[in-house]
Design a protein around this motif. Structure first.
Motif, PDB file in Angstrom:
ATOM      1  N   THR A 298      13.262  -4.917  -2.922  1.00  0.00           N
ATOM      2  CA  THR A 298      13.654  -4.773  -1.713  1.00  0.00           C
ATOM      3  C   THR A 298      15.147  -4.301  -1.790  1.00  0.00           C
ATOM      4  O   THR A 298      15.571  -4.394  -2.648  1.00  0.00           O
ATOM      5  CB  THR A 298      13.738  -6.264  -0.723  1.00  0.00           C
ATOM      6  OG1 THR A 298      14.860  -6.971  -1.442  1.00  0.00           O
ATOM      7  CG2 THR A 298      12.468  -6.917  -0.820  1.00  0.00           C
ATOM      8  N   ALA A 299      15.390  -3.222  -0.828  1.00  0.00           N
ATOM      9  CA  ALA A 299      16.593  -2.631  -0.828  1.00  0.00           C
ATOM     10  C   ALA A 299      17.278  -2.713   0.640  1.00  0.00           C
ATOM     11  O   ALA A 299      16.624  -3.043   1.674  1.00  0.00           O
ATOM     12  CB  ALA A 299      16.107  -1.129  -1.014  1.00  0.00           C
ATOM     13  N   THR A 300      18.629  -2.618   0.626  1.00  0.00           N
ATOM     14  CA  THR A 300      19.299  -2.927   1.666  1.00  0.00           C
ATOM     15  C   THR A 300      19.089  -1.905   3.006  1.00  0.00           C
ATOM     16  O   THR A 300      19.466  -2.091   3.889  1.00  0.00           O
ATOM     17  CB  THR A 300      20.752  -2.935   1.143  1.00  0.00           C
ATOM     18  OG1 THR A 300      21.079  -1.595   0.793  1.00  0.00           O
ATOM     19  CG2 THR A 300      21.451  -4.059   0.694  1.00  0.00           C
ATOM     20  N   ASN A 301      18.316  -0.951   2.758  1.00  0.00           N
ATOM     21  CA  ASN A 301      17.877   0.305   3.656  1.00  0.00           C
ATOM     22  C   ASN A 301      16.879  -0.046   4.249  1.00  0.00           C
ATOM     23  O   ASN A 301      16.310   0.612   5.077  1.00  0.00           O
ATOM     24  CB  ASN A 301      17.931   1.551   3.237  1.00  0.00           C
ATOM     25  CG  ASN A 301      17.098   1.672   1.991  1.00  0.00           C
ATOM     26  OD1 ASN A 301      16.359   0.781   1.663  1.00  0.00           O
ATOM     27  ND2 ASN A 301      16.829   3.014   1.286  1.00  0.00           N
ATOM     28  N   GLY A 302      16.233  -1.324   4.182  1.00  0.00           N
ATOM     29  CA  GLY A 302      14.970  -1.869   4.667  1.00  0.00           C
ATOM     30  C   GLY A 302      13.791  -1.585   3.935  1.00  0.00           C
ATOM     31  O   GLY A 302      12.641  -2.063   4.277  1.00  0.00           O
ATOM     32  N   LEU A 303      14.022  -0.830   2.929  1.00  0.00           N
ATOM     33  CA  LEU A 303      12.661  -0.401   2.082  1.00  0.00           C
ATOM     34  C   LEU A 303      12.172  -1.440   1.264  1.00  0.00           C
ATOM     35  O   LEU A 303      13.042  -2.257   0.540  1.00  0.00           O
ATOM     36  CB  LEU A 303      12.896   0.934   0.968  1.00  0.00           C
ATOM     37  CG  LEU A 303      13.241   2.247   1.933  1.00  0.00           C
ATOM     38  CD1 LEU A 303      13.569   3.571   1.180  1.00  0.00           C
ATOM     39  CD2 LEU A 303      12.131   2.678   3.084  1.00  0.00           C
ATOM     40  N   TYR A 304      10.891  -1.671   1.005  1.00  0.00           N
ATOM     41  CA  TYR A 304      10.577  -2.725   0.135  1.00  0.00           C
ATOM     42  C   TYR A 304       9.186  -2.018  -0.379  1.00  0.00           C
ATOM     43  O   TYR A 304       8.416  -1.346   0.145  1.00  0.00           O
ATOM     44  CB  TYR A 304      10.367  -3.938   0.906  1.00  0.00           C
ATOM     45  CG  TYR A 304       9.401  -4.025   1.814  1.00  0.00           C
ATOM     46  CD1 TYR A 304       8.093  -4.375   1.645  1.00  0.00           C
ATOM     47  CD2 TYR A 304       9.994  -4.000   2.933  1.00  0.00           C
ATOM     48  CE1 TYR A 304       7.104  -4.505   2.966  1.00  0.00           C
ATOM     49  CE2 TYR A 304       9.234  -4.167   4.234  1.00  0.00           C
ATOM     50  CZ  TYR A 304       7.657  -4.302   4.096  1.00  0.00           C
ATOM     51  OH  TYR A 304       7.202  -4.476   5.309  1.00  0.00           O
ATOM     52  N   MET A 305       9.089  -2.638  -1.634  1.00  0.00           N
ATOM     53  CA  MET A 305       7.517  -2.339  -2.388  1.00  0.00           C
ATOM     54  C   MET A 305       7.124  -3.651  -3.037  1.00  0.00           C
ATOM     55  O   MET A 305       7.626  -4.294  -3.733  1.00  0.00           O
ATOM     56  CB  MET A 305       7.986  -1.294  -3.642  1.00  0.00           C
ATOM     57  CG  MET A 305       6.588  -0.781  -4.495  1.00  0.00           C
ATOM     58  SD  MET A 305       6.024  -1.927  -5.490  1.00  0.00           S
ATOM     59  CE  MET A 305       7.476  -2.035  -6.786  1.00  0.00           C
ATOM     60  N   PHE A 306       5.637  -3.671  -2.721  1.00  0.00           N
ATOM     61  CA  PHE A 306       5.091  -4.819  -3.178  1.00  0.00           C
ATOM     62  C   PHE A 306       3.672  -4.474  -3.825  1.00  0.00           C
ATOM     63  O   PHE A 306       2.842  -3.870  -3.002  1.00  0.00           O
ATOM     64  CB  PHE A 306       4.513  -6.094  -2.059  1.00  0.00           C
ATOM     65  CG  PHE A 306       5.722  -6.611  -1.283  1.00  0.00           C
ATOM     66  CD1 PHE A 306       7.267  -6.543  -1.718  1.00  0.00           C
ATOM     67  CD2 PHE A 306       5.407  -7.046  -0.194  1.00  0.00           C
ATOM     68  CE1 PHE A 306       8.115  -7.070  -1.036  1.00  0.00           C
ATOM     69  CE2 PHE A 306       6.633  -7.058   0.717  1.00  0.00           C
ATOM     70  CZ  PHE A 306       8.103  -7.224   0.221  1.00  0.00           C
ATOM     71  N   PRO A 307       3.279  -4.569  -5.120  1.00  0.00           N
ATOM     72  CA  PRO A 307       2.113  -4.113  -5.857  1.00  0.00           C
ATOM     73  C   PRO A 307       1.057  -5.177  -5.416  1.00  0.00           C
ATOM     74  O   PRO A 307       1.302  -6.265  -5.630  1.00  0.00           O
ATOM     75  CB  PRO A 307       2.492  -4.233  -7.179  1.00  0.00           C
ATOM     76  CG  PRO A 307       3.483  -5.000  -7.404  1.00  0.00           C
ATOM     77  CD  PRO A 307       4.278  -5.257  -6.243  1.00  0.00           C
ATOM     78  N   ARG A 308      -0.113  -4.851  -5.138  1.00  0.00           N
ATOM     79  CA  ARG A 308      -1.154  -5.727  -4.711  1.00  0.00           C
ATOM     80  C   ARG A 308      -2.677  -4.959  -5.187  1.00  0.00           C
ATOM     81  O   ARG A 308      -2.362  -3.729  -5.580  1.00  0.00           O
ATOM     82  CB  ARG A 308      -1.408  -5.916  -3.204  1.00  0.00           C
ATOM     83  CG  ARG A 308      -0.360  -6.679  -2.699  1.00  0.00           C
ATOM     84  CD  ARG A 308      -0.495  -6.999  -1.166  1.00  0.00           C
ATOM     85  NE  ARG A 308      -1.358  -6.252  -0.712  1.00  0.00           N
ATOM     86  CZ  ARG A 308      -1.417  -6.382   0.929  1.00  0.00           C
ATOM     87  NH1 ARG A 308      -0.479  -6.979   1.525  1.00  0.00           N
ATOM     88  NH2 ARG A 308      -2.397  -5.727   1.736  1.00  0.00           N
ATOM     89  N   SER A 309      -3.627  -5.680  -5.503  1.00  0.00           N
ATOM     90  CA  SER A 309      -4.809  -5.061  -6.144  1.00  0.00           C
ATOM     91  C   SER A 309      -5.520  -4.250  -5.063  1.00  0.00           C
ATOM     92  O   SER A 309      -6.181  -3.250  -5.283  1.00  0.00           O
ATOM     93  CB  SER A 309      -5.863  -6.219  -6.384  1.00  0.00           C
ATOM     94  OG  SER A 309      -6.071  -7.017  -5.043  1.00  0.00           O
ATOM     95  N   ASP A 310      -5.116  -4.363  -3.658  1.00  0.00           N
ATOM     96  CA  ASP A 310      -5.680  -3.379  -2.750  1.00  0.00           C
ATOM     97  C   ASP A 310      -4.879  -2.315  -2.403  1.00  0.00           C
ATOM     98  O   ASP A 310      -4.945  -1.373  -1.567  1.00  0.00           O
ATOM     99  CB  ASP A 310      -6.086  -4.210  -1.416  1.00  0.00           C
ATOM    100  CG  ASP A 310      -4.730  -4.706  -0.924  1.00  0.00           C
ATOM    101  OD1 ASP A 310      -3.866  -4.814  -1.478  1.00  0.00           O
ATOM    102  OD2 ASP A 310      -4.849  -4.841   0.616  1.00  0.00           O
ATOM    103  N   GLY A 311      -3.701  -2.081  -3.136  1.00  0.00           N
ATOM    104  CA  GLY A 311      -2.860  -0.947  -3.119  1.00  0.00           C
ATOM    105  C   GLY A 311      -1.368  -1.259  -3.178  1.00  0.00           C
ATOM    106  O   GLY A 311      -1.039  -2.444  -3.300  1.00  0.00           O
ATOM    107  N   VAL A 312      -0.389  -0.168  -3.436  1.00  0.00           N
ATOM    108  CA  VAL A 312       1.106  -0.612  -3.425  1.00  0.00           C
ATOM    109  C   VAL A 312       1.550  -0.615  -2.072  1.00  0.00           C
ATOM    110  O   VAL A 312       1.270   0.496  -1.360  1.00  0.00           O
ATOM    111  CB  VAL A 312       1.670   0.539  -4.215  1.00  0.00           C
ATOM    112  CG1 VAL A 312       3.012   0.086  -4.364  1.00  0.00           C
ATOM    113  CG2 VAL A 312       0.922   0.486  -5.734  1.00  0.00           C
ATOM    114  N   ILE A 313       2.151  -1.689  -1.727  1.00  0.00           N
ATOM    115  CA  ILE A 313       2.362  -1.910  -0.278  1.00  0.00           C
ATOM    116  C   ILE A 313       3.981  -1.133  -0.072  1.00  0.00           C
ATOM    117  O   ILE A 313       4.781  -1.696  -0.951  1.00  0.00           O
ATOM    118  CB  ILE A 313       2.765  -3.106   0.343  1.00  0.00           C
ATOM    119  CG1 ILE A 313       1.250  -3.906   0.063  1.00  0.00           C
ATOM    120  CG2 ILE A 313       2.816  -3.230   1.744  1.00  0.00           C
ATOM    121  CD1 ILE A 313       0.135  -2.975   0.689  1.00  0.00           C
TER     122      ILE A 313
END
Length: 349
Positions: A298-313
């Motif tokens: 997660t970043a302070t500019n509101g961006l976040y990345m969560f890897p999942r089996s159905d795709g990268v969120i």
């Protein structure tokens, strides 16, 4: 972390695989509406004619995170002294966890819902175990803070029991990226014991281009898998699910059950007249899966990345009082470009 893979070591050099954030890898775009209340989520009981209603709604961006715990508080409030079948309104995370806990207590349950998974708001959640955008600190009472911590603690332990492929729950390192020194926020302080192995990162340990950062081990949940399996558990255990829409509260008097749990999320605004309840619009981009990704950020500019089996969120946004469910092109481009910039700045730590 994935099965058989050790937790991230912060003692030795590490190269993290980069997210391939390009427009031609986007497989879907999602928009969801979080049910937010400045004073926090509602767990409350009230009489309704010859019935009792227990409310369990308004969890903002923390619905998946707090689902088991808030529902635990709700059933503990509603079930003592009750006899006979129980009704649950809603089939998102609150409705399904409430119904499951009712069954575990030995009561027959029927879920009434206008939408079933995968069409619920809960299906659009990112799935990080962290109670984000749940309340406004200046608007809550000490009693609510106790309610919040109790819900978080029960959920935290309950999800640990579900870890594995079936329910889509796994542990991963979660990085927090910042342009200023990281510090424990007020929400962090309330749930400090549930942020294990938290470490500040030196510049040598930080694989990202951010000036500051920290990391802890966090649970991540795949909402579609979790909701599908909970629905299956409820049906196998004898529960019933009926598709039905309630446009006004008086229709609830037609239900045969004497105890009703209201887990309608944003629907509580109209059905029960909660004027404090507002929608927070969130938009996501989902990339083709990258199985090599075994971390989140997660970043302070509101961006976040969560890897999942159905795709990268890839997230995210939070827009108050906006209810348009169509993806915004400008926001989508900002999300993709923002994550590409993070990836391009990465290096071996």
């Amino acid at each position: 972390m994935t099965a058989g893979r050790p937790a991230l070591s912060l003692q030795s050099p590490n190269c993290l695989p980069r997210v391939r954030s390009t427009q031609n890898r986007v497989i879907r775009e999602l928009v969801g509406l979080r049910p937010f209340r400045r004073s926090g989520f509602v767990v409350r009981r009230e009489p309704f004619g010859d019935k009792q209603i227990v409310h369990n709604y308004g969890h903002g961006g923390g619905g998946i995170t707090l689902g088991w715990g808030s529902s635990r508080l709700a059933v503990d409030l509603g079930l003592p002294g009750h006899q006979g079948p129980v009704a649950v309104l809603g089939a998102g995370i609150m409705g399904l966890t409430t119904a499951r806990l009712i069954q575990e207590a030995g009561y027959p349950v029927t879920i009434y819902t206008s939408k079933l998974p995968p069409l619920t708001t809960s299906n659009i959640a990112g799935g990080q175990w962290y109670p984000s955008t749940v309340f406004q600190h200046s608007a809550v009472t000490s009693a609510f803070r106790q309610q919040f911590v109790a819900a978080a603690e029960y959920s935290y332990h309950r999800y640990q029991l579900l870890a594995g492929e079936r329910y889509g729950v796994r542990w991963m390192p979660n990085y927090e990226l910042s342009s200023s020194p990281t510090a424990m926020g007020r929400t962090d302080m309330l749930i400090r014991s549930m942020l294990p192995a938290m470490r500040e990162l030196s510049s040598e340990q930080n694989p990202f281009g951010s000036q500051y950062g920290r990391v802890w081990n966090a649970m991540f949940i795949e909402p579609a898998r979790l909701l599908r399996e909970l629905q299956r558990d409820i049906l196998i255990s004898g529960g019933k699910i009926k598709v039905r829409h309630f446009s006004e509260r008086s229709q609830l008097s037609e239900l045969p059950e004497g105890l009703i749990f209201n887990c309608t999320g944003l629907g509580a605004k109209l059905l029960f007249g909660d004027d404090e309840l507002i929608a927070l619009r969130g938009q996501l981009a989902v990339l083709l899966p990258q199985p090599e990704l075994d971390y989140a950020y997660t970043a302070t500019n509101g961006l976040y990345m969560f890897p999942r089996s159905d795709g990268v969120i890839l997230g995210g946004t939070s827009e108050a009082q906006k209810t348009n469910l169509e993806p915004d092109r400008e926001i989508a481009d900002r999300i993709i470009n923002g994550h590409r910039a993070i990836a391009n700045a990465m290096h071996c730590a």
